[in-house]
Design a protein around this motif. Structure first.
Motif, PDB file in Angstrom:
ATOM      1  N   ALA A  70     -26.945 -69.775 -28.714  1.00  0.00           N
ATOM      2  CA  ALA A  70     -26.943 -71.236 -28.699  1.00  0.00           C
ATOM      3  C   ALA A  70     -27.863 -71.740 -29.797  1.00  0.00           C
ATOM      4  O   ALA A  70     -28.956 -71.203 -29.993  1.00  0.00           O
ATOM      5  CB  ALA A  70     -27.418 -71.759 -27.346  1.00  0.00           C
ATOM      6  N   THR A  71     -27.416 -72.745 -30.526  1.00  0.00           N
ATOM      7  CA  THR A  71     -28.287 -73.395 -31.497  1.00  0.00           C
ATOM      8  C   THR A  71     -28.712 -74.732 -30.917  1.00  0.00           C
ATOM      9  O   THR A  71     -27.889 -75.528 -30.468  1.00  0.00           O
ATOM     10  CB  THR A  71     -27.602 -73.566 -32.870  1.00  0.00           C
ATOM     11  N   ALA A  72     -30.014 -74.963 -30.895  1.00  0.00           N
ATOM     12  CA  ALA A  72     -30.550 -76.030 -30.056  1.00  0.00           C
ATOM     13  C   ALA A  72     -31.369 -77.057 -30.820  1.00  0.00           C
ATOM     14  O   ALA A  72     -32.547 -77.246 -30.561  1.00  0.00           O
ATOM     15  CB  ALA A  72     -31.393 -75.431 -28.936  1.00  0.00           C
ATOM     16  N   CYS A  73     -30.755 -77.715 -31.786  1.00  0.00           N
ATOM     17  CA  CYS A  73     -31.334 -78.954 -32.297  1.00  0.00           C
ATOM     18  C   CYS A  73     -30.205 -79.953 -32.400  1.00  0.00           C
ATOM     19  O   CYS A  73     -29.452 -79.971 -33.383  1.00  0.00           O
ATOM     20  CB  CYS A  73     -32.046 -78.787 -33.630  1.00  0.00           C
ATOM     21  N   LEU A  74     -30.064 -80.752 -31.379  1.00  0.00           N
ATOM     22  CA  LEU A  74     -28.927 -81.657 -31.253  1.00  0.00           C
ATOM     23  C   LEU A  74     -28.837 -82.646 -32.410  1.00  0.00           C
ATOM     24  O   LEU A  74     -27.793 -82.771 -33.057  1.00  0.00           O
ATOM     25  CB  LEU A  74     -29.040 -82.390 -29.908  1.00  0.00           C
ATOM     26  N   VAL A  75     -29.937 -83.331 -32.716  1.00  0.00           N
ATOM     27  CA  VAL A  75     -29.848 -84.398 -33.713  1.00  0.00           C
ATOM     28  C   VAL A  75     -29.702 -83.847 -35.127  1.00  0.00           C
ATOM     29  O   VAL A  75     -29.122 -84.500 -35.995  1.00  0.00           O
ATOM     30  CB  VAL A  75     -31.059 -85.351 -33.601  1.00  0.00           C
ATOM     31  N   ALA A  76     -30.202 -82.623 -35.386  1.00  0.00           N
ATOM     32  CA  ALA A  76     -30.026 -82.038 -36.716  1.00  0.00           C
ATOM     33  C   ALA A  76     -28.554 -81.847 -37.037  1.00  0.00           C
ATOM     34  O   ALA A  76     -28.126 -81.999 -38.189  1.00  0.00           O
ATOM     35  CB  ALA A  76     -30.759 -80.701 -36.801  1.00  0.00           C
ATOM     36  N   ILE A  77     -27.778 -81.520 -36.028  1.00  0.00           N
ATOM     37  CA  ILE A  77     -26.338 -81.368 -36.211  1.00  0.00           C
ATOM     38  C   ILE A  77     -25.656 -82.732 -36.251  1.00  0.00           C
ATOM     39  O   ILE A  77     -24.844 -83.016 -37.143  1.00  0.00           O
ATOM     40  CB  ILE A  77     -25.755 -80.488 -35.101  1.00  0.00           C
ATOM     41  N   MET A  78     -25.994 -83.603 -35.317  1.00  0.00           N
ATOM     42  CA  MET A  78     -25.330 -84.915 -35.270  1.00  0.00           C
ATOM     43  C   MET A  78     -25.604 -85.736 -36.522  1.00  0.00           C
ATOM     44  O   MET A  78     -24.757 -86.536 -36.937  1.00  0.00           O
ATOM     45  CB  MET A  78     -25.766 -85.668 -34.021  1.00  0.00           C
ATOM     46  N   ALA A  79     -26.767 -85.546 -37.144  1.00  0.00           N
ATOM     47  CA  ALA A  79     -27.114 -86.305 -38.339  1.00  0.00           C
ATOM     48  C   ALA A  79     -26.240 -85.938 -39.540  1.00  0.00           C
ATOM     49  O   ALA A  79     -26.208 -86.672 -40.536  1.00  0.00           O
ATOM     50  CB  ALA A  79     -28.588 -86.088 -38.692  1.00  0.00           C
ATOM     51  N   GLN A  80     -25.518 -84.822 -39.439  1.00  0.00           N
ATOM     52  CA  GLN A  80     -24.642 -84.391 -40.537  1.00  0.00           C
ATOM     53  C   GLN A  80     -23.258 -85.041 -40.483  1.00  0.00           C
ATOM     54  O   GLN A  80     -22.441 -84.837 -41.371  1.00  0.00           O
ATOM     55  CB  GLN A  80     -24.495 -82.865 -40.532  1.00  0.00           C
ATOM     56  N   GLY A  81     -23.024 -85.831 -39.438  1.00  0.00           N
ATOM     57  CA  GLY A  81     -21.753 -86.541 -39.341  1.00  0.00           C
ATOM     58  C   GLY A  81     -20.926 -86.083 -38.168  1.00  0.00           C
ATOM     59  O   GLY A  81     -21.090 -84.964 -37.676  1.00  0.00           O
ATOM     60  N   PRO A  82     -20.011 -86.959 -37.694  1.00  0.00           N
ATOM     61  CA  PRO A  82     -19.202 -86.665 -36.515  1.00  0.00           C
ATOM     62  C   PRO A  82     -18.472 -85.329 -36.614  1.00  0.00           C
ATOM     63  O   PRO A  82     -17.924 -84.971 -37.658  1.00  0.00           O
ATOM     64  CB  PRO A  82     -18.207 -87.832 -36.480  1.00  0.00           C
ATOM     65  N   THR A 135     -31.168 -92.770 -32.914  1.00  0.00           N
ATOM     66  CA  THR A 135     -30.429 -92.982 -31.665  1.00  0.00           C
ATOM     67  C   THR A 135     -29.028 -93.494 -31.968  1.00  0.00           C
ATOM     68  O   THR A 135     -28.053 -93.065 -31.340  1.00  0.00           O
ATOM     69  CB  THR A 135     -31.166 -93.976 -30.758  1.00  0.00           C
ATOM     70  N   GLU A 136     -28.924 -94.390 -32.953  1.00  0.00           N
ATOM     71  CA  GLU A 136     -27.606 -94.906 -33.335  1.00  0.00           C
ATOM     72  C   GLU A 136     -26.713 -93.782 -33.857  1.00  0.00           C
ATOM     73  O   GLU A 136     -25.498 -93.770 -33.606  1.00  0.00           O
ATOM     74  CB  GLU A 136     -27.758 -95.992 -34.393  1.00  0.00           C
ATOM     75  N   THR A 137     -27.310 -92.808 -34.535  1.00  0.00           N
ATOM     76  CA  THR A 137     -26.550 -91.647 -35.001  1.00  0.00           C
ATOM     77  C   THR A 137     -25.971 -90.877 -33.815  1.00  0.00           C
ATOM     78  O   THR A 137     -24.795 -90.473 -33.829  1.00  0.00           O
ATOM     79  CB  THR A 137     -27.464 -90.721 -35.828  1.00  0.00           C
ATOM     80  N   VAL A 138     -26.787 -90.680 -32.792  1.00  0.00           N
ATOM     81  CA  VAL A 138     -26.324 -89.984 -31.584  1.00  0.00           C
ATOM     82  C   VAL A 138     -25.230 -90.780 -30.889  1.00  0.00           C
ATOM     83  O   VAL A 138     -24.204 -90.224 -30.471  1.00  0.00           O
ATOM     84  CB  VAL A 138     -27.513 -89.722 -30.628  1.00  0.00           C
ATOM     85  N   VAL A 139     -25.436 -92.076 -30.770  1.00  0.00           N
ATOM     86  CA  VAL A 139     -24.436 -92.935 -30.128  1.00  0.00           C
ATOM     87  C   VAL A 139     -23.102 -92.845 -30.870  1.00  0.00           C
ATOM     88  O   VAL A 139     -22.037 -92.670 -30.254  1.00  0.00           O
ATOM     89  CB  VAL A 139     -24.936 -94.390 -30.086  1.00  0.00           C
ATOM     90  N   ASN A 140     -23.148 -92.934 -32.191  1.00  0.00           N
ATOM     91  CA  ASN A 140     -21.915 -92.871 -32.976  1.00  0.00           C
ATOM     92  C   ASN A 140     -21.218 -91.524 -32.812  1.00  0.00           C
ATOM     93  O   ASN A 140     -19.979 -91.451 -32.772  1.00  0.00           O
ATOM     94  CB  ASN A 140     -22.216 -93.121 -34.454  1.00  0.00           C
ATOM     95  N   TYR A 141     -22.003 -90.457 -32.740  1.00  0.00           N
ATOM     96  CA  TYR A 141     -21.441 -89.111 -32.594  1.00  0.00           C
ATOM     97  C   TYR A 141     -20.707 -88.984 -31.262  1.00  0.00           C
ATOM     98  O   TYR A 141     -19.591 -88.453 -31.202  1.00  0.00           O
ATOM     99  CB  TYR A 141     -22.571 -88.089 -32.683  1.00  0.00           C
ATOM    100  N   ILE A 142     -21.339 -89.467 -30.214  1.00  0.00           N
ATOM    101  CA  ILE A 142     -20.715 -89.407 -28.886  1.00  0.00           C
ATOM    102  C   ILE A 142     -19.451 -90.253 -28.851  1.00  0.00           C
ATOM    103  O   ILE A 142     -18.414 -89.831 -28.317  1.00  0.00           O
ATOM    104  CB  ILE A 142     -21.716 -89.863 -27.809  1.00  0.00           C
ATOM    105  N   GLU A 143     -19.525 -91.428 -29.437  1.00  0.00           N
ATOM    106  CA  GLU A 143     -18.364 -92.316 -29.405  1.00  0.00           C
ATOM    107  C   GLU A 143     -17.226 -91.781 -30.262  1.00  0.00           C
ATOM    108  O   GLU A 143     -16.044 -91.940 -29.902  1.00  0.00           O
ATOM    109  CB  GLU A 143     -18.772 -93.722 -29.836  1.00  0.00           C
ATOM    110  N   ASP A 144     -17.552 -91.133 -31.383  1.00  0.00           N
ATOM    111  CA  ASP A 144     -16.501 -90.526 -32.201  1.00  0.00           C
ATOM    112  C   ASP A 144     -15.744 -89.454 -31.425  1.00  0.00           C
ATOM    113  O   ASP A 144     -14.553 -89.235 -31.660  1.00  0.00           O
ATOM    114  CB  ASP A 144     -17.109 -89.915 -33.468  1.00  0.00           C
ATOM    115  N   ALA A 145     -16.433 -88.807 -30.476  1.00  0.00           N
ATOM    116  CA  ALA A 145     -15.798 -87.765 -29.668  1.00  0.00           C
ATOM    117  C   ALA A 145     -14.989 -88.339 -28.509  1.00  0.00           C
ATOM    118  O   ALA A 145     -14.350 -87.581 -27.779  1.00  0.00           O
ATOM    119  CB  ALA A 145     -16.854 -86.809 -29.133  1.00  0.00           C
ATOM    120  N   GLY A 146     -15.022 -89.657 -28.312  1.00  0.00           N
ATOM    121  CA  GLY A 146     -14.125 -90.264 -27.342  1.00  0.00           C
ATOM    122  C   GLY A 146     -14.764 -90.886 -26.117  1.00  0.00           C
ATOM    123  O   GLY A 146     -14.050 -91.368 -25.233  1.00  0.00           O
ATOM    124  N   SER A 147     -16.093 -90.909 -26.039  1.00  0.00           N
ATOM    125  CA  SER A 147     -16.769 -91.531 -24.905  1.00  0.00           C
ATOM    126  C   SER A 147     -17.506 -92.779 -25.374  1.00  0.00           C
ATOM    127  O   SER A 147     -18.160 -92.766 -26.416  1.00  0.00           O
ATOM    128  CB  SER A 147     -17.766 -90.566 -24.256  1.00  0.00           C
TER     129      SER A 147
END
Length: 243
Positions: A70-82, A135-147
């Motif tokens: 498991a790779t465990a830095c959530l925002v490092a990945i989300m910051a790279q785009g949806p 936080t907005e980056t995380v929100v956008n990532y989640i919403e791009d995935a359909g939630s």
């Protein structure tokens, strides 16, 4: 597990959940190993520099012949785009395969999306320790995935070690600041560094909504990838064994 060098939480909360699962089902035994990638502050520059260390960290873990990585830095990945969790997981998979370690790879970013989907949640409310732009980056990532993210709360703690020192008991009150009228679930910690495990079951019981975190979602994916029942006592609906 691959973790940021300043992360103190995933190597605490994940083993704790796996130990709790062992106590509930002694037929399964777990060992836990990690490799670290340098990162001190949660800034775009340091996140990019950390991501560049992925191959080295993956090679180190390949030598241990794990059953799952498991790779465990959530925002490092989300910051790279949806959708970047797919690219990150594929990169690690390729490095491991090159060393003869063909094992499942999960990311906390992808695991959070999987956890939301497993709960059947279409609308979520989210708490992060980040400054509002991240936080907005995380929100956008989640919403791009359909939630849909119906509300979010930023605790605005930029130093990663300071995030690890946040008292998880604070989340027992922070969640009350969220607007939950339309929410199907609460993401109590959309960060692998913000401690949350002691508050998960409390907030779930108090709110009447399913509660998940980056850590519980990662544990869920680890167990399912291993073909094991995703059950950890008192860790929220995602890990109640029914999903």
């Amino acid at each position: 597990m691959i973790v940021p060098s300043s992360n103190l939480t995933m190597e605490t909360e994940l083993p704790r959940m796996l130990r709790e699962r062992e106590a509930a089902d002694p037929s399964d035994r777990f060992v836990f190993h990690s490799s670290r990638m340098r990162m001190q502050k949660v800034t775009p520059e340091q996140l990019r520099e950390m991501n560049a260390q992925t191959e080295r960290a993956s090679l180190e873990l390949a030598d241990a012949r794990p059953d799952v990585v498991a790779t465990a830095c959530l925002v490092a990945i989300m910051a790279q785009g949806p959708g970047h969790h797919c690219t990150a997981e594929d990169e690690i998979t390729s490095v491991l395969k090159g060393q003869g370690a063909e094992v499942p790879v999960v990311s906390s970013a992808g695991a959070l999306l999987s956890g939301i989907e497993a709960l059947g949640a279409k609308r979520v409310a989210v708490i992060t320790p980040y400054m509002k732009p991240l936080t907005e980056t995380v929100v956008n990532y989640i919403e791009d995935a359909g939630s849909e993210v119906v509300d979010s709360l930023s605790l605005e703690v930029p130093d990663n070690l300071a995030v690890a020192r946040l008292d998880p008991e604070g989340l027992r009150e922070h969640w009350r600041r969220l607007h939950l009228a339309r929410a199907d679930a609460i993401v109590l910690s959309a960060c692998v560094q913000m401690p949350s495990l002691p508050a998960v079951q409390y907030v779930e019981d108090a709110s009447g909504l399913p509660v998940l975190t980056a850590a519980t979602a990662t544990t869920y994916r680890i167990l399912t990838e291993l073909g094991l029942k995703p059950f950890v006592p008192d860790a929220g609906a995602l890990l109640d064994g029914g999903h």
